[in-house]
Each structure stands twice: as C-alpha cells, then as structure tokens.
Motif scaffolding. Sequence first.
Motif, short mmCIF file in Angstrom:
data_model
loop_
_atom_site.label_atom_id
_atom_site.label_comp_id
_atom_site.label_asym_id
_atom_site.label_seq_id
_atom_site.Cartn_x
_atom_site.Cartn_y
_atom_site.Cartn_z
N UNK A 72 -10.69 1.40 -13.30
CA UNK A 72 -11.74 1.70 -12.34
C UNK A 72 -11.39 2.97 -11.58
N UNK A 73 -12.45 3.63 -11.10
CA UNK A 73 -12.31 4.81 -10.25
C UNK A 73 -12.72 4.45 -8.83
N UNK A 74 -12.14 5.17 -7.90
CA UNK A 74 -12.46 4.95 -6.49
C UNK A 74 -13.88 5.43 -6.21
N UNK A 75 -14.73 4.62 -5.60
CA UNK A 75 -16.10 5.06 -5.30
C UNK A 75 -16.16 6.04 -4.14
N UNK A 76 -15.07 6.24 -3.43
CA UNK A 76 -15.07 7.14 -2.29
C UNK A 76 -14.59 8.54 -2.66
N UNK A 77 -13.43 8.63 -3.35
CA UNK A 77 -12.89 9.94 -3.71
C UNK A 77 -12.79 10.15 -5.21
N UNK A 78 -13.16 9.15 -6.03
CA UNK A 78 -13.24 9.22 -7.49
C UNK A 78 -11.88 9.38 -8.16
N UNK A 79 -10.79 9.01 -7.48
CA UNK A 79 -9.49 8.94 -8.13
C UNK A 79 -9.33 7.56 -8.80
N UNK A 80 -8.36 7.47 -9.68
CA UNK A 80 -8.14 6.21 -10.39
C UNK A 80 -7.55 5.17 -9.45
N UNK A 81 -8.13 3.99 -9.48
CA UNK A 81 -7.64 2.90 -8.64
C UNK A 81 -6.42 2.25 -9.26
N UNK A 82 -5.54 1.80 -8.43
CA UNK A 82 -4.33 1.10 -8.87
C UNK A 82 -4.41 -0.36 -8.46
N UNK A 83 -3.80 -1.21 -9.25
CA UNK A 83 -3.77 -2.64 -8.96
C UNK A 83 -2.56 -2.97 -8.12
N UNK A 84 -2.79 -3.53 -6.94
CA UNK A 84 -1.72 -3.93 -6.04
C UNK A 84 -1.61 -5.44 -6.00
N UNK A 85 -0.40 -5.94 -5.85
CA UNK A 85 -0.14 -7.38 -5.80
C UNK A 85 0.23 -7.79 -4.39
N UNK A 86 -0.17 -8.98 -4.01
CA UNK A 86 0.15 -9.53 -2.70
C UNK A 86 0.39 -11.03 -2.84
N UNK A 87 1.18 -11.59 -1.94
CA UNK A 87 1.45 -13.03 -1.95
C UNK A 87 0.53 -13.71 -0.96
N UNK A 88 -0.29 -14.60 -1.45
CA UNK A 88 -1.26 -15.32 -0.62
C UNK A 88 -0.86 -16.78 -0.58
#
Length: 487
Positions: A72-88
């Motif tokens: 996916x691309x960022x809808x704001x600046x059109x750079x490639x989005x990265x997948x971040x992980x978090x502990x929920x």
Amino acid sequence: MAYLTQPDYVKYVCSCGQLKPITSLYFCRHCLKIRCGFCICHEVDSHHCANCLENMPSSEARLKKNRCSSCFDCPSCFHTLSTRATMAAQRQAQDPAGGDAKVENKQTKKMYYLSCFNCRWTSRDVGIPDQSVASGGWPERTNPFLSRYNQLLDYYKAIAQQEKQEKLERERKKFAIRGKYITLTDKTGLTGAMARNIAGLPTSESGSSAAIASFTPSQASAEVDELPDDVYTKDVNLKQITSMSQRLASPEWQPSSVSRLHPLAKLLSIKRSQRCRVCDHNLTKPEYNPGSIKFKIELLAYYHVPEVKIISYETVKPGEKSALLLKLTNPTGHEMQIQLMQPEDLPPVEEREEPKSIEKSLEKSLNLEKDTSSYRAIERVAELGSSSRVTAPEATLTLAQRDDAAEYDDDAQQDTSDFILWRKSNKLALRLEVTTDAAATPGAPARAALALQYSYRNTVPPAPAAPQQAHHTLYTTLLLDLGVVSG
C-alpha cells in the motif's frame, strides 16, 4: 571558455528527423538505423510489484486492476507504507465462579497496522482496526457506484465489439475479388458467428446486443443538494482538508477530509520490450525476473554509434572564427574509421522505409512524419537555424576498439597533427574551427551542424538464405549547441 559535460549540448538527428541526445536513442543492428522513441513500438512483457517483487501474468493483473494486494501507498504523501507490529492485551474475562470480579488476562497478542515513515500517517488515524496477520487481510472499501460502473463498462465493450465487426465486414467487402477468396470462410460463406451457432456456443453479437438493449442512459436532474448554512461562516482548517492530488489518488471516493483517507493499493510496474517499427526486431528486452536489472537485448545507440562531446569552445561572435574542442569515443569492440563531413555532403538514401502492413501505417500516421532520407536531416537542421559552420578536416580518423582495462591508464598520447590534440585508448580529442555567419543576431542560439561517416562491423549472425555484409559505412548528423551569439 566553458567546459560542458551535459549530453544535451550534442544532439543526434534520428532517422525520422527528431533531435535527441545519444543516451535517448537506439540503434537497430538489422536495418542499421538510429531510432528514437517515436520510431519504436512498446510491448509489455510482465507485470510486477516494485515493493514486494511479486510477478503476475497479464490476466491476473487485469483482474486486480493493476494493483498489488499486499502493498500500500500512503494516501497523504504517497510513500510506501510499512507494516508495524504492536503487542495488544486481550480483554478481561469474567470470574469463572460467577461473581462480579474480573480476572486479568495477562496474555498479549501481536497485532499489525500500517505506518508511513515519511509523514507519520498510520491506519489508526482513520479508524482501521489492527490486523492479526502481517500481510493481507486489510479491509477493502466497496465503491457505491460499482454496479453503474460495471454497466457502463459492459456497454462500451459492446459498442467497441460492434464497431470492430462492422470494420471487418467493410474490409472483407473491400478486398473481396470475384473468383478469389482470402480465407476459407469467404469461399463457403461460413462466418465466425455462424460457426459458433452451429457449435452451440453463445455468440458475441447477441451478448453485445443484449448489453446495448439493457443499458439505461443517465438522466440529468435539476435538483442539487443545498450548501450547509455555515459554509461561509465556518472557519476553514487546511490541515483537515485534502489536497487535489490526494483526492485524485482515490477517484472512486474523492475524500474531502483527511479523516476519510484510506491506504492506496500500490500500482504494478511493468517490464517492457521495444521493437523497431520497420523491421520488427527487438531493440531492448529485459530479464523476466523482476529483481534483475539486466537485459537480454540492449541495442542502445550509446554502445554502437560514436559518441561526440564538447570539451570547450570560445565565445561565438558574428562574422568571426572561434575554436572548438571535441572528443570522439568509439564504444564498439572493433576498430572504427571516422570522417567529419558537412550535412549537405551526405549521400542520398535511395530507398525509403515503408511500413509492412496496414496496422503499421496507421501507427505511423498517428506519430510524427517519418522520412529516412538524408535531406530530412538537412531540413531539420535548417529549421532550427544553424548560424555556425564547422570546418571539418578531410583526413580519416582511426579510433581503437574499446578496452575496459585502458580506462585506468591516465597517460594520453600527444599527436603531432594540426587538429588532433591527444589520443587515449578509444578516445580522440580534436581542435576544430567554427565560422559564424555575419548576419547572425546577437543573443540568438549559436548552433553548428556536423555529419559523421563511420565504419560499423555488424555482429548479427547472417541468415543462411540471405548472407549479410559484416562491414558497413554509416552516416549520422549532429547539432552542436554553442551557447548564444555574442554581440
């Protein structure tokens, strides 16, 4: 004196009359002509995602609307989005004994969300829930006008199919000769539609007619939604309003506020091959692997045509002579003979390149006029106003073959000739004289035309039926940009 290293100051005249730097030209080894972007046709070899390097066939790319399903691309600046992980942490569970007390569940689960490292936009900003898997599974929005869009698409496909059938019928009647038949169907009278009816298959004409008959045209309405009451009094916050580029990136929804921005599926990239329009041979063909930057075929003019660069030149003044230093380079692996000439001294071309089929003539008519005669190059130079003339020596210059190991040798051989400055491996520096027209206007562009006659050794293996000559004498025309005419 000015030192120029940019290739745009020396432009080559293509076989169609276009002026391009040598880095933007191709060389066909079969018809021995210089080709530009207008003289070649492009073919898509493969589709791939530039981020994950997933390769997919054309049919699958068409179904996915030329977008990757996992990037996916960022809808704001059109750079490639990265997948971040978090502990929920999971929700607290009720007491198994049935009381009101709650028992804490200390088990945590890894969740993933999309984040942009450039503008710090995240999928949490627009309320997209975190996903339990890193790739895929992201919610897709449904276009509210999808049914209408599909109806319009089917309608225009039916119109195109109907026009294609009518065109084929007109061509069949035009080329039909009494007693002679082009195909077996013309002799027997069995068309493609009749053959499909006999076989029990659905005909494309019936499907097209049904799509056209069931189409509902749009109706104009005079009722327009009224503007809100506070449209002129409400304060505008530009940080919450999307820009024009952000809206056009999502043509289905065109969000007006930043809170409605959603990730954009990344567009697919293609690997294309390029063919000569005249002889249909490949000029460039890349490797099929999307991670490879190598080419199977790479017929660039930079590797076959002698390269000319301007080292330095004196100020050009009307009616005066000035010095010009040029550097010639032999990019081939064979010894090359070069002779400088004037454009009007080039021999005329006896045969013109004509298209081989009706389709090629149509493609040719849509582009600029193609003329391969040497006079076209002279006219092209005259149109741009060549105010200077280079005095070309009559001697034939010999350039050695390209040697990669000689690039590390810094010793240049000085020459005793009047116009040769030095020699180094496959390079040669010349001192020439430029004469400017006395009627040249001060401040006008100073251009000088020059023609090259060079020897070329064709390395294409000849066909058994038609032996091909290995050594050729070719010609090319240059246009040198010498700044502006000084007053």
